[in-house]
Design a protein around this motif. Structure first.
Motif, PDB file in Angstrom:
ATOM      1  N   LYS A   1       0.845  -1.184   0.000  1.00  0.00           N
ATOM      2  CA  LYS A   1       0.000   0.000   0.000  1.00  0.00           C
ATOM      3  C   LYS A   1       0.885   1.239   0.000  1.00  0.00           C
ATOM      4  CE  LYS A   1      -4.069  -1.799   2.467  1.00  0.00           C
ATOM      5  NZ  LYS A   1      -4.673  -1.890   3.812  1.00  0.00           N
TER       6      LYS A   1
ATOM      7  N   VAL B   1       0.155   5.427  -1.198  1.00  0.00           N
ATOM      8  CA  VAL B   1      -0.591   6.447  -1.944  1.00  0.00           C
ATOM      9  C   VAL B   1       0.067   7.813  -1.786  1.00  0.00           C
ATOM     10  CG1 VAL B   1      -2.789   5.247  -1.948  1.00  0.00           C
ATOM     11  CG2 VAL B   1      -2.256   6.752  -0.040  1.00  0.00           C
TER      12      VAL B   1
ATOM     13  N   GLU C   1      -8.734   8.645  -3.700  1.00  0.00           N
ATOM     14  CA  GLU C   1      -7.697   8.421  -2.682  1.00  0.00           C
ATOM     15  C   GLU C   1      -7.047   7.037  -2.792  1.00  0.00           C
ATOM     16  OE1 GLU C   1      -6.734  10.874  -0.792  1.00  0.00           O
ATOM     17  OE2 GLU C   1      -8.310  12.265  -1.420  1.00  0.00           O
TER      18      GLU C   1
ATOM     19  N   GLY D   1      -7.793   1.676   0.623  1.00  0.00           N
ATOM     20  CA  GLY D   1      -7.408   0.296   0.902  1.00  0.00           C
ATOM     21  C   GLY D   1      -8.474  -0.403   1.707  1.00  0.00           C
ATOM     22  N   GLY D   2      -8.089  -0.928   2.850  1.00  0.00           N
ATOM     23  CA  GLY D   2      -9.012  -1.673   3.693  1.00  0.00           C
ATOM     24  C   GLY D   2      -8.372  -2.982   4.122  1.00  0.00           C
TER      25      GLY D   2
ATOM     26  N   GLY E   1      -6.108   7.622  -7.276  1.00  0.00           N
ATOM     27  CA  GLY E   1      -5.100   7.948  -6.276  1.00  0.00           C
ATOM     28  C   GLY E   1      -4.495   9.325  -6.457  1.00  0.00           C
TER      29      GLY E   1
ATOM     30  N   ASP F   1      -1.651   6.780   8.651  1.00  0.00           N
ATOM     31  CA  ASP F   1      -1.619   5.490   7.943  1.00  0.00           C
ATOM     32  C   ASP F   1      -0.246   5.214   7.362  1.00  0.00           C
ATOM     33  OD1 ASP F   1      -1.928   7.590   6.109  1.00  0.00           O
ATOM     34  OD2 ASP F   1      -2.788   6.245   4.615  1.00  0.00           O
TER      35      ASP F   1
ATOM     36  N   ASN G   1       0.373  -1.851   7.042  1.00  0.00           N
ATOM     37  CA  ASN G   1      -0.367  -0.590   7.055  1.00  0.00           C
ATOM     38  C   ASN G   1      -1.041  -0.383   8.418  1.00  0.00           C
ATOM     39  OD1 ASN G   1      -3.365   0.515   5.249  1.00  0.00           O
ATOM     40  ND2 ASN G   1      -1.861   1.736   6.365  1.00  0.00           N
TER      41      ASN G   1
ATOM     42  N   LEU H   1       4.741   7.544   3.707  1.00  0.00           N
ATOM     43  CA  LEU H   1       3.907   8.477   4.474  1.00  0.00           C
ATOM     44  C   LEU H   1       2.477   7.994   4.587  1.00  0.00           C
ATOM     45  CD1 LEU H   1       4.789  11.895   2.783  1.00  0.00           C
ATOM     46  CD2 LEU H   1       5.474  11.142   5.077  1.00  0.00           C
ATOM     47  N   SER H   2       1.964   7.452   3.473  1.00  0.00           N
ATOM     48  CA  SER H   2       0.546   7.127   3.441  1.00  0.00           C
ATOM     49  C   SER H   2       0.305   5.826   2.698  1.00  0.00           C
ATOM     50  CB  SER H   2      -0.236   8.257   2.757  1.00  0.00           C
ATOM     51  OG  SER H   2      -1.612   7.925   2.726  1.00  0.00           O
ATOM     52  N   GLY H   3      -0.375   4.913   3.371  1.00  0.00           N
ATOM     53  CA  GLY H   3      -0.710   3.640   2.743  1.00  0.00           C
ATOM     54  C   GLY H   3      -2.044   3.672   2.036  1.00  0.00           C
ATOM     55  N   GLU H   4      -3.011   4.426   2.598  1.00  0.00           N
ATOM     56  CA  GLU H   4      -4.341   4.372   1.995  1.00  0.00           C
ATOM     57  C   GLU H   4      -5.190   5.616   2.204  1.00  0.00           C
ATOM     58  OE1 GLU H   4      -6.097   0.888   3.768  1.00  0.00           O
ATOM     59  OE2 GLU H   4      -6.462   1.872   5.680  1.00  0.00           O
ATOM     60  N   HIS H   5      -4.751   6.592   2.983  1.00  0.00           N
ATOM     61  CA  HIS H   5      -5.577   7.781   3.220  1.00  0.00           C
ATOM     62  C   HIS H   5      -5.298   8.912   2.242  1.00  0.00           C
ATOM     63  CE1 HIS H   5      -6.198   6.609   7.736  1.00  0.00           C
ATOM     64  NE2 HIS H   5      -6.804   5.796   6.901  1.00  0.00           N
ATOM     65  N   GLY H   6      -4.129   8.899   1.639  1.00  0.00           N
ATOM     66  CA  GLY H   6      -3.755   9.986   0.739  1.00  0.00           C
ATOM     67  C   GLY H   6      -2.948  11.062   1.456  1.00  0.00           C
ATOM     68  N   ILE H   7      -2.342  11.932   0.655  1.00  0.00           N
ATOM     69  CA  ILE H   7      -1.464  12.985   1.179  1.00  0.00           C
ATOM     70  C   ILE H   7      -2.280  14.208   1.588  1.00  0.00           C
ATOM     71  CG2 ILE H   7       0.385  14.595   0.549  1.00  0.00           C
ATOM     72  CD1 ILE H   7       1.234  11.654   0.980  1.00  0.00           C
TER      73      ILE H   7
END
Lengths: 467, 467
Positions: free
Chosen positions: A184, A186, B146, B149-150, B197, B340, B376, B412-418
């Motif tokens: 993951k 993003v 974004e 993920g989950g 994304g 995240d 994550n 920095l971010s796996g699934e929430h976005g910057i």
């Protein structure tokens, strides 16, 4: 145009590798698995990313075209040096092949043969799923450039789905990293998935992080024989909507069967209209049940024969038939135009009908086989490039194959890439604005258009020319 | 700055929808699931792609910022109208939800709730795998913006892995199509995966084609309780290298367990250091065997208790605990900073240690839970934004969480976005040139910077400000 001063400067940069300028050496780098030959001015072999980056800086400054190249099995002209300049032979960059079991990733150099990644992963109980038919001779760098597919695409997806991090030399000679070792990520735009499949037009991949998965515990194979291509198509649809997801589902038409039996008799049914080869993988207990279900489904739509091999040797024998299609048809006539137009799965029977019409209309030797489970057929036209009249008919047939695929909601290329031959058809699929949005990316990254020029984007007025 | 002339022109374009300009209406569109409020000048609700395209053309001509928005569950500030201008409420664009069973695809409008796609697919025996925890309230458009993920990301990947075709309004108001309905497509650059994304900075998604897979026939759950976070980490590693690929593998630390039990007593072990929740899915015969293997592996690394629920109700009860973590911790203090940061799987134990150090060093209320199987984690800091002194400590703690993730080879971010909050840290992960290559794409597509400005790319000198 490269000068002797350029060659001198290149030789100063390349301390740890070789610079090839003899005509015989350059000739070896003038062709690939597709059509046409183009002589480069120089070929550079180096394992050093820093040297390559310096060469790209030189090329960018002097506006010399550069072409990254693996083992040149490309079927779309990916590595052809169509505008002269430097070919970078990345097949020599083959030092790194690490399997990080706990992270479920592999870290590789671009020159590693894909089959060697398969082997290294399997030794640790893992699997690198993408399996282009060329994997024993093609490099992972070439696979990434073209976003190669393969039979297992049906269940597991394509090369892009497994590349999570890259080290790349930009068209201006800078070294950047994209993505990383996490599944993951993003953080900003997905440059990794933009570069994979960009056919070497946006940069040179010098290292990659690949996602691995646990190796399935077992696999089984089914071969189903049909008297009708339509029935074979129905069997594929029924299986896919039954809840079973095979790892492979391959189709061979009558012409492919005949070609293989001529090449090496394997006992295939010569009077059948189609064969489907199915592979299921997973837990042995699940497999036993799913093989029965899939065989029953083939039976229910009129398969005239179903073979379930009972051991690894028998399974290998069945898959050998599929692997021999390409070499077998190459024997029939000297030129093989291999396409990979792809349609939504439900349109496979219609596409098969359109292909038969095209074959008859232009009187070409058309063989159809491929990855039917994901809509990715391989219509191959067997011809002789010295026969200009035949090649003109082939040109028209190829153009009509592309049109048919797009009219059925499909795409020009499922896994071979656009390269040279399909560039003139890009606008037909993407529209002028869609193509322009791609070109803007190219121009913003490579303002001097030095990175694999002549690929993907059509020149003004460019047409398909095989004759 | 928008004028009353702009509003008049907008009202002329929007024939089939609504234009909201009252302050109370605009206020409802000034915040999301993250931090900070920003008032837009106007909010437009229309189901018409053509009207939206005309609005974007107007915005581009007049240099008015526009912000596509779904249900605004974003945890990174994705839809916040930070520079004023127009918010497009795409949650109203919810007419299309078609499941094409034979093609294994769904075709959807951006305003469809993701949970409704799950339901529609399941009714046809299929599955749309991405399952962000917000799926019952978030739109597929927001999920795509974004690249959500989950938990099921572990086995099945993220939103991007299932988006194969898009209809998009470009920042200049043109309507383009990317990709299509085929799983394999290498026709030019992969604009689909570039746009998914990109947090609404490259265009507005007005339609999408999603890949579906056959729904697994069964699923089983295991809950394993540990006296040590390190042992829990070892259990995760062991299972992943055993050949089993769970569909979910979630971690809850002591603070998450306590928060949930306070919120709604479910009988969780309050004195445990960690719980792992594992879901396995697939063929029932395989599941039976794999559940035993996974439970034995947990036992072998010192799990003090293993629960295997025996029916669907018991399974739901266990997963309820995980789902309640977010609402439960939100009760503790008014402000929740949800991160995240993601690390390679093998670095999970080290990341847990770094998080404990950060918690102690800055004396913040840190809760750790999340998708441990894919690295994550979700470190959440519970605080009170009206307490300036506390928020300054939170700022420092957040910055150090990012540093720790990057130092461990993560992101920095796996699934929430910057979004807004992480923009100042982009260069730390990507380097100046890596970030510049992203910015070149943005500038080539959106020369007037009207499409969701202020996101992803840091302003010069921008710093994290929570106090």
């Amino acid at each position: 145009m490269m000068t002797s001063n350029h060659i001198d400067e290149i030789k100063k940069i390349v301390k740890s590798g070789r610079v090839l300028t003899d005509e015989s050496d350059r000739f070896s780098y003038s062709f690939d698995g597709s059509f046409g030959t183009f002589l480069p001015d120089a070929v550079i072999q180096t394992k050093s990313t820093e040297e390559l980056a310096q060469l790209v800086k030189l090329a960018n400054r002097e506006q010399i075209p550069v072409y990254p190249r693996g083992q040149s099995t490309s079927l779309s002209g990916g590595p052809l040096p169509v505008k002269g300049g430097m070919v970078f032979d990345l097949s020599v960059m083959d030092d790194l092949l690490e399997i990080h079991g706990e992270d479920l990733v592999a870290v590789v150099s671009p020159g590693i043969l894909t089959a060697n990644i398969h082997k290294a992963a399997e030794q640790k109980g893992l699997m690198y799923p993408p399996d282009p038919s060329s994997s024993h001779v093609s490099t992972i760098g070439g696979n990434m450039a073209e976003n190669s597919g393969g039979p297992r695409g049906l269940k597991y997806g394509v090369t892009k789905d497994y590349v999570i991090g890259l080290e790349v030399i930009t068209p201006e000679g800078e070294i950047i990293k994209t993505g990383g070792s996490t599944v993951k990520n993003v953080t900003g735009y997905d440059l990794t998935k933009l570069i994979v499949g960009s056919e070497g037009t946006l940069g040179i991949i010098t290292k990659a992080v690949l996602r691995l998965i646990p190796k399935p515990q077992g696999s089984e194979t089914i071969m189903a024989v049909f008297n009708s291509l339509i029935d074979a198509g129905s069997a594929i649809s029924k299986i896919l909507s039954s809840g079973i997801l095979p790892s492979k589902m391959e189709l061979m038409d009558k012409a492919s069967i005949a070609a293989v039996e001529n090449y090496e008799p394997l006992g295939l049914p010569l009077n059948a209209e189609a064969i489907i080869l199915i592979e299921l993988d997973g837990h042995p207990l699940a497999l036993k049940d799913e093989v029965k279900q899939a065989a029953d489904l083939c039976d229910s739509v009129g398969a005239r024969e179903i073979r379930i091999p009972q051991n690894a040797e028998e399974r290998a024998e069945i898959w050998k038939a599929r692997k021999l299609v390409s070499p077998a048809i190459a024997r029939i006539k000297p030129t093989k135009i291999s396409e990979d137009a792809t349609v939504p799965r439900s349109k496979i029977p219609q596409m098969c009908m359109r292909l038969q019409e095209i074959r008859d209309k232009y009187d070409v030797h058309l063989v159809v086989f491929g990855h039917a489970g994901d809509g990715n057929l391989h219509p191959n036209i067997i011809c002789d490039k010295s026969d200009k009249e035949e090649m003109r008919r082939v040109e028209q047939a190829v153009a009509e194959i592309f049109t048919a695929a797009i009219e059925l909601g499909g795409t020009l290329s499922g896994e071979h890439g656009i390269g040279l031959m399909k560039a003139p058809f890009m606008e037909m699929e993407l529209g002028a604005i869609g193509l322009d949005m791609m070109k803007r990316i190219k121009e913003s990254w490579d303002p001097n258009n030095i990175m694999n020029p002549g690929k993907i984007f059509p020149e003004p007025g460019q047409k398909l020319e095989l004759s």
